[in-house]
Design a protein around this motif. Structure first.
Motif, PDB file in Angstrom:
ATOM      1  N   MET A 453       0.823  -1.208   0.000  1.00  0.00           N
ATOM      2  CA  MET A 453       0.000   0.000   0.000  1.00  0.00           C
ATOM      3  C   MET A 453       0.862   1.265   0.000  1.00  0.00           C
ATOM      4  SD  MET A 453      -2.969   0.948   2.757  1.00  0.00           S
ATOM      5  CE  MET A 453      -1.771   0.971   4.112  1.00  0.00           C
ATOM      6  N   LEU A 454       1.876   1.289   0.850  1.00  0.00           N
ATOM      7  CA  LEU A 454       2.783   2.442   0.889  1.00  0.00           C
ATOM      8  C   LEU A 454       3.567   2.559  -0.421  1.00  0.00           C
ATOM      9  CD1 LEU A 454       4.135   2.005   4.533  1.00  0.00           C
ATOM     10  CD2 LEU A 454       2.725   3.910   3.729  1.00  0.00           C
ATOM     11  N   ARG A 459       5.284   6.096  -1.443  1.00  0.00           N
ATOM     12  CA  ARG A 459       5.881   6.429  -0.142  1.00  0.00           C
ATOM     13  C   ARG A 459       6.921   5.360   0.197  1.00  0.00           C
ATOM     14  NH1 ARG A 459       0.284   8.271   2.916  1.00  0.00           N
ATOM     15  NH2 ARG A 459       1.558   8.048   4.806  1.00  0.00           N
ATOM     16  N   LEU A 460       7.958   5.304  -0.624  1.00  0.00           N
ATOM     17  CA  LEU A 460       8.940   4.223  -0.551  1.00  0.00           C
ATOM     18  C   LEU A 460       9.781   4.274   0.720  1.00  0.00           C
ATOM     19  CD1 LEU A 460      10.125   4.189  -4.271  1.00  0.00           C
ATOM     20  CD2 LEU A 460       8.404   2.745  -3.179  1.00  0.00           C
ATOM     21  N   LEU A 464      10.116   1.226   3.409  1.00  0.00           N
ATOM     22  CA  LEU A 464      11.372   0.627   3.844  1.00  0.00           C
ATOM     23  C   LEU A 464      11.516   0.698   5.357  1.00  0.00           C
ATOM     24  CD1 LEU A 464      14.057  -0.688   3.136  1.00  0.00           C
ATOM     25  CD2 LEU A 464      15.020   1.608   2.781  1.00  0.00           C
ATOM     26  N   LYS A 465      11.144   1.839   5.944  1.00  0.00           N
ATOM     27  CA  LYS A 465      11.213   1.984   7.399  1.00  0.00           C
ATOM     28  C   LYS A 465      10.259   1.002   8.075  1.00  0.00           C
ATOM     29  CE  LYS A 465      10.865   5.380  11.139  1.00  0.00           C
ATOM     30  NZ  LYS A 465      10.099   4.481  12.027  1.00  0.00           N
ATOM     31  N   LEU A 482       8.026  -4.415  -1.955  1.00  0.00           N
ATOM     32  CA  LEU A 482       8.804  -3.173  -2.029  1.00  0.00           C
ATOM     33  C   LEU A 482       9.485  -3.057  -3.384  1.00  0.00           C
ATOM     34  CD1 LEU A 482       9.934  -0.630  -0.633  1.00  0.00           C
ATOM     35  CD2 LEU A 482      11.857  -2.040   0.144  1.00  0.00           C
ATOM     36  N   PHE A 483      10.001  -4.165  -3.869  1.00  0.00           N
ATOM     37  CA  PHE A 483      10.709  -4.151  -5.148  1.00  0.00           C
ATOM     38  C   PHE A 483       9.792  -3.719  -6.290  1.00  0.00           C
ATOM     39  CE2 PHE A 483      12.863  -5.421  -8.875  1.00  0.00           C
ATOM     40  CZ  PHE A 483      14.222  -5.445  -8.561  1.00  0.00           C
ATOM     41  N   CYS A 484       8.565  -4.267  -6.310  1.00  0.00           N
ATOM     42  CA  CYS A 484       7.615  -3.892  -7.366  1.00  0.00           C
ATOM     43  C   CYS A 484       7.344  -2.397  -7.337  1.00  0.00           C
ATOM     44  CB  CYS A 484       6.308  -4.657  -7.185  1.00  0.00           C
ATOM     45  SG  CYS A 484       6.415  -6.397  -7.629  1.00  0.00           S
ATOM     46  N   ALA A 485       7.221  -1.858  -6.134  1.00  0.00           N
ATOM     47  CA  ALA A 485       6.972  -0.418  -6.002  1.00  0.00           C
ATOM     48  C   ALA A 485       8.169   0.383  -6.501  1.00  0.00           C
ATOM     49  CB  ALA A 485       6.671  -0.079  -4.550  1.00  0.00           C
TER      50      ALA A 485
END
Length: 679
Positions: A453-454, A459-460, A464-465, A482-485
């Motif tokens: 969602m982030l 809002r990468l 990550l955080k 995360l990678f796809c984003a």
């Protein structure tokens, strides 16, 4: 008495006092030594107890038993306890048992059995211990249900102790007890002891005694030892349908579809369990198309499906997106008297939602009278994957207003709705509420959805955080989200970090290489993209091929990229060229950044032009009437180019196109997608 037993509902109970009066008067006029009359009244009350279909009626009979001073009869009380248990009023049965002083083996057996059949396994064992303390000897009707309780609790220690007790009381050669003993050892995964009991059974070679064989075969199938299961099956002196079903199910559980199919074809007689095993087995093992073939063949041969068969067939429809097949099954339900209970109703809702007809899913949902938590979850999830954020939240609030408490699965559906619609702040609030208000500990899937969602919202850094602050170690899927984003937002630096994590976790997973190669290609770093692809090839990682399904005239058509095997391939490619040419005139340009290799522009366009969903679309356009809705199911996430192409195609053809990919539904209409280009 006949009038009372033939009556229904409240009328039957209104007749109680009228019918009791002459009985009671007759009973009181006789001497206490008139045992025939007492026996007659006992039989009368036992018939009345058996005719009761609710605890309320049993309570009324209970009062009359006291008035007649007949509640001291162990025969009557035993039947009363059994009836309470069968009506799921086991606490009432325990209360009756505790207040009866002259306890015997019949009362204990009735209560132990009732507790076991109502899943009160610990209590069942406790009352067995109580029976021994009362110095009442257990018999052949006691041990099977105590063994069942030990098996359900996976308590092999108690099971072994019961085995010793069986020997002590001289019941080790009773066939009923011995089958239960083998079954207990099977369920606590002690197949060595199960086989020993089986080998010591003198009646196992009798022609009619197949049950003990079936139990042991099922046990070996359960642990995956099909060699031993097959050996037992082949040496049986006689087989019944259950024997065949057990072995077929064993092969299905191991994913050995070929041997299962061969056994099924050899069966001398098939029942509903046989057919259901095949339908469910193929559906669960990745061949839902074959599952539907078996289901409709079953109907053609006149076999009657049960609820589980129907649910398995509907599940296969949902996996394939086979709406026409699902409609046929729904029609069959209506015409053959199937009730829209929770189980079937939920399966129908799930089928419609996953086949792209969310409106029909909502209609069926409204018809289900008793909605369970799973029913709500399926409906909320259906709205979510179709991009209806407001509907998902509306149904979530509706569910809570009925007193149904949400669980982790429902929150997954709600978070999915937030993710697909970009409602990040709402999603974070629901995530916090899940922990704060419902004390639900998030699973890896919940964490993945928050990262997704982030990431979708760009809002990468927050994503990550969030990963680094997780209380559990993030898995491959979390880093993949995360990678796809990162790829979508062209953040190569963070993509490389995520890629390192992915390769650490699963060095041979093709997704790690494909993701990174795509990310490099998207920004024109062709040498890096090729280097990743070479590494992927050297390590033996294989990319899953993309395919798409299209259902036309009750037949499923499967397409893969660049496929030429379809019998209308020439027409399909000709139509695809026509759409491409028209789309270009309207301003469409192929998203060549999606291609992995640094090849010439013309070759890139060729590589993109024949994706499986485009072939399915072209086939749909040439094989269905104008204005017919086109439904396509794809096993992978739709690429940017195909998504853009579908928008142009929907406008030019004046057709609604529904495309289901691995993430969600895309409804294309008049050049616009329901996702708002946010996916």
């Amino acid at each position: 008495m006949l009038l009372l037993l033939n009556g229904t509902g409240s009328n039957r109970m209104k007749n109680l006092h009228v019918l009791f009066k002459p009985r009671i008067a007759f009973f009181n006029s006789t001497s206490s030594s008139s045992s025939p009359q007492i026996s007659s009244l006992e039989t009368y009350f036992i018939d009345l107890i058996h005719a009761s279909d609710s605890t309320h009626k049993l309570r009324q009979i209970h009062g009359q038993l006291y008035r007649c001073n007949i509640f001291s009869s162990s025969r009557v009380v035993t039947q009363f306890i059994s009836s309470c248990s069968s009506l799921n009023s086991v606490d009432y049965a325990v209360l009756i048992f505790q207040r009866f002083e002259l306890k015997n083996s019949f009362l204990f057996n009735a209560l132990i059995r009732g507790l076991a059949e109502n899943s009160r396994f610990e209590s069942s064992i406790s009352y067995f211990v109580c029976m021994l303390r009362w110095k009442i000897s257990p018999d052949r009707l006691t041990f099977p249900f105590v063994l069942k309780s030990a098996a359900a609790l996976s308590n092999g220690g108690v099971g072994s102790a019961l085995h010793s007790g069986i020997v002590k009381f001289g019941l080790e050669f009773d066939s009923f007890v011995r089958v239960s003993l083998v079954d207990m050892y099977v369920k606590v995964d002690d197949l060595g002891s199960a086989l020993k009991v089986f080998d010591e059974s003198p009646d196992r070679i009798k022609q009619g005694n197949v049950l003990i064989w079936n139990v042991l075969i099922h046990g070996y199938c359960r642990v995956g030892n099909l060699v031993k299961a097959t050996e037992l099956f082949e040496t049986m002196p006689k087989k019944d349908t259950g024997s065949w079903n057990s072995l077929i199910n064993g092969f299905m559980r191991k994913g050995q579809l070929g041997p299962a199919n061969e056994l099924f074809e050899k069966m001398p007689e098939k029942n509903v369990v046989s057919w259901t095993t095949m339908v469910n087995g193929f559906s669960q093992n990745g061949d839902p198309e074959k599952a539907l073939q078996f289901f409709f063949c079953m109907l053609e041969e006149g076999a009657q499906p049960n609820d589980y068969t129907i649910v398995s067939a509907l599940s296969a429809c949902a996996k394939l997106g086979a709406l026409d097949a699902g409609l046929r099954i729904h029609k069959y339900l209506s015409s053959h008297g199937f009730k829209l209970n929770q189980t079937i109703g939920t399966a129908v809702v799930d089928m419609y939602a996953k086949c792209g007809n969310i409106e029909s899913a909502g209609e069926v949902f409204g018809e289900i009278k008793q909605k369970g938590l799973l029913t709500w979850s399926v409906m909320i999830w259906g709205w979510a994957i179709h991009g209806h954020f407001k509907k998902s939240i509306q149904y979530f609030e509706w569910m809570k207003s009925t007193g149904t408490k949400p669980d982790g699965v429902v929150f997954l559906a709600v978070l999915t709705a937030c993710s697909h619609s970009g409602q990040v702040d709402d999603g974070l609030e629901f995530f916090d509420s899940m922990r704060r208000d419902y004390l639900i500990e998030p699973s890896m899937k919940h964490y993945t959805l928050i990262v997704d969602m982030l990431g979708r919202a760009g809002r990468l850094d927050e994503a990550l955080k969030f990963i680094r602050d997780m209380p559990i170690n993030p898995d491959f899927v979390v880093w993949g989200a995360l990678f796809c984003a990162c790829r979508a937002h062209k953040n190569i630096k963070m993509a490389e970090l995520a890629s390192e994590k992915l390769l650490e976790l699963e060095p041979k997973h093709p997704g790690s290489y494909v993701f990174l190669s795509n990310a490099y290609a998207a920004v024109g770093r062709w040498e890096d993209a090729e280097r990743v692809r070479v590494s992927m090839r050297d390590r033996g990682a294989q990319k899953d091929p993309g395919w798409s399904f299209m259902e036309v005239d009750d037949k499923l058509h499967r397409f893969v990229a660049g496929d030429n095997t379809h019998n209308r391939a020439q027409e399909i490619y000709s139509k695809l060229d026509e759409i491409n040419a028209s789309a270009r005139e309207k301003g469409y340009t192929k998203g060549i950044e999606c291609v992995l290799h640094n090849i010439e522009e013309e070759e890139k366009e060729e590589a993109l032009g024949h994706h499986s969903e485009k072939l399915a679309l072209a086939f749909g356009l040439i094989s269905t009437a104008p204005e017919t809705m086109i439904r396509i199911v794809k096993n992978l996430r739709v690429c940017v180019d195909c998504h853009s192409f579908m928008k142009y195609a929907s406008k030019m053809s004046q057709r609604e196109i529904i495309l289901r990919d691995m993430k969600r539904f895309h409804h294309f209409h008049d050049g616009v997608c329901s996702c708002g280009d946010y996916w």
